[in-house]
Design an enzyme around this catalytic site. Structure first.
Site, PDB file in Angstrom:
ATOM      1  N   CYS A 149      61.990  22.134  43.208  1.00  0.00           N
ATOM      2  CA  CYS A 149      63.523  22.623  43.491  1.00  0.00           C
ATOM      3  C   CYS A 149      64.331  22.166  42.660  1.00  0.00           C
ATOM      4  CB  CYS A 149      63.571  22.327  45.026  1.00  0.00           C
ATOM      5  SG  CYS A 149      65.513  22.820  45.432  1.00  0.00           S
TER       6      CYS A 149
ATOM      7  N   CYS B 147      67.560  21.223  44.030  1.00  0.00           N
ATOM      8  CA  CYS B 147      67.833  19.981  44.917  1.00  0.00           C
ATOM      9  C   CYS B 147      67.706  18.444  44.048  1.00  0.00           C
ATOM     10  CB  CYS B 147      66.528  20.033  45.867  1.00  0.00           C
ATOM     11  SG  CYS B 147      66.132  21.399  46.725  1.00  0.00           S
ATOM     12  N   ASP B 148      66.766  18.647  43.105  1.00  0.00           N
ATOM     13  CA  ASP B 148      66.480  17.488  42.672  1.00  0.00           C
ATOM     14  C   ASP B 148      66.910  17.367  40.958  1.00  0.00           C
ATOM     15  OD1 ASP B 148      65.079  16.880  44.763  1.00  0.00           O
ATOM     16  OD2 ASP B 148      63.164  17.898  44.137  1.00  0.00           O
TER      17      ASP B 148
END
Ligand code: NAP
Length: 308
Positions: free
Chosen positions: A133, A136-137
């Site tokens: 992701c 997200c990261d």
């Protein structure tokens, strides 16, 4: 037991569109959205191709607007995961643990989840430099060197997005041809921080506690080499989320629900059960096509309810 005309499982663009249409048809839909609601759009950065938004909208914003719209017309939401379904009879039963809900029609819009490579080092280093992701990261890789694996639109989009943080992004793909659209390939190619590594097979994600590199094998020369880097982002496609319906609903060889019969384009092999969005679409997988099939599912369910 609570009784409904329509229950929708999943709340990405498909399920939310079904909710909007069926709420407006006064069917009082119950949407069981799951703990990870919103689907793939929740991990998408800017959506530039959803008609109606001349300025890009983020995936989470788009989902939030759709959800508000569904609620405005009376859709109810339950943030929980369905644990079991019984679909044999005219009345379908959906379980959330011990709690059961009865419904005349069920719409499955459970979407699809990101694929993994399936190698030991990837699992061991997941969350320690390996991620599926980018949104997200990506933030954790400021001024780092990373790679994105894949040759589809997701890989191009994520590689481009990750250059906001990383100092260098290798785009590693196992072939020379791409599945990605030309415009997205061009955007990645034009980005000075992105370097393409083609015909490369992933042998191992290198690192003990955290990722320190990736070992690849050149498909043409057979040579192996290691690229030193800090992060590995996977963008190698998706698998439909159909575990709940295994051996109940007919799927194709890849697990996508087969739809389309006399009850409508979204009808499954079980009368009264409909499927829409990525869970039944291995080909298009766009937010707009998912939304469109969500509309069809609502209309198909409404027609079915009239008939019974
Ligand atoms: P995809 O189009 O299925 O591409 C997956 C890529 O991963 C392919 O290049 C594939 O290689 C590679 N791959 C698969 N398994 C692999 C493995 N084990 N090892 C190494 N590489 C592997 O998936 P996607 O990029 O997630 O896109 C899915 C759908 O969403 C598409 O319809 C796409 O257009 C859409 N999408 C659209 C946008 C947008 O328009 N903004 C953004 C993202 C996604 P091969 O090509 O060799 O099979």
């Amino acid at each position: 037991m609570e009784k409904r005309d329509i229950i929708i499982i999943g709340a990405g663009p498909a399920g939310l569109t079904t909710a909007i249409y069926s709420a407006r048809a006064d069917l009082k839909p119950l949407v069981i959205e799951g703990y990870a609601s919103g689907g793939q759009l929740m991990i998408t950065t800017e959506v530039e191709n959803f008609p109606g938004f001349s300025e890009a909208i983020t995936g989470p914003e788009l989902i939030s607007e759709m959800r508000k719209q569904a609620e405005k017309f009376g859709a109810e939401f339950l943030t929980t995961d369905v644990t079991k379904v019984e679909l044999k009879d005219d009345v379908k039963i959906v379980y959330d643990g011990e709690t059961a809900y009865e419904t005349k029609t069920l719409v499955i819009s459970t979407g699809a989840t990101a694929n993994l490579l399936g190698i030991e080092s990837e699992t061991r280093l997941m969350g320690r430099g390996v991620s599926a992701c980018a949104t997200c990261d990506g933030f954790f890789f400021r001024d780092k060197t990373i790679c994105v694996i894949g040759g589809g639109d997701s890989a191009m989009e994520e590689a481009t997005f990750l250059t906001k943080f990383a100092s260098k992004v290798y785009l590693i793909h196992r072939r020379e041809e791409f599945r990605a659209s030309k415009i997205m390939i061009k955007k990645a190619e034009d980005n000075p921080k992105i370097e393409f590594v083609l015909n490369a097979l992933i042998e191992e994600v290198v690192g003990e506690e955290v990722v320190t590199g990736i070992k690849i094998k050149d498909k043409i020369s057979g040579k192996t080499s290691t690229i030193d880097l800090d992060g590995v982002f996977l963008a190698i496609g998706h698998t439909p989320s159909t575990k709940l319906f295994k051996d109940i609903i007919k799927t194709d060889e890849k697990g996508y629900i087969i739809t389309g019969n006399e009850h409508g384009k979204t009808a499954t092999n079980i009368p009264g059960v409909f499927a829409c969005g990525d869970v039944q679409d291995s080909r298009y997988q766009q937010a707009i096509t998912a939304a469109a099939s969500g509309c069809m599912a609502a209309l198909d369910a409404e027609k079915y309810l009239e008939e019974i």
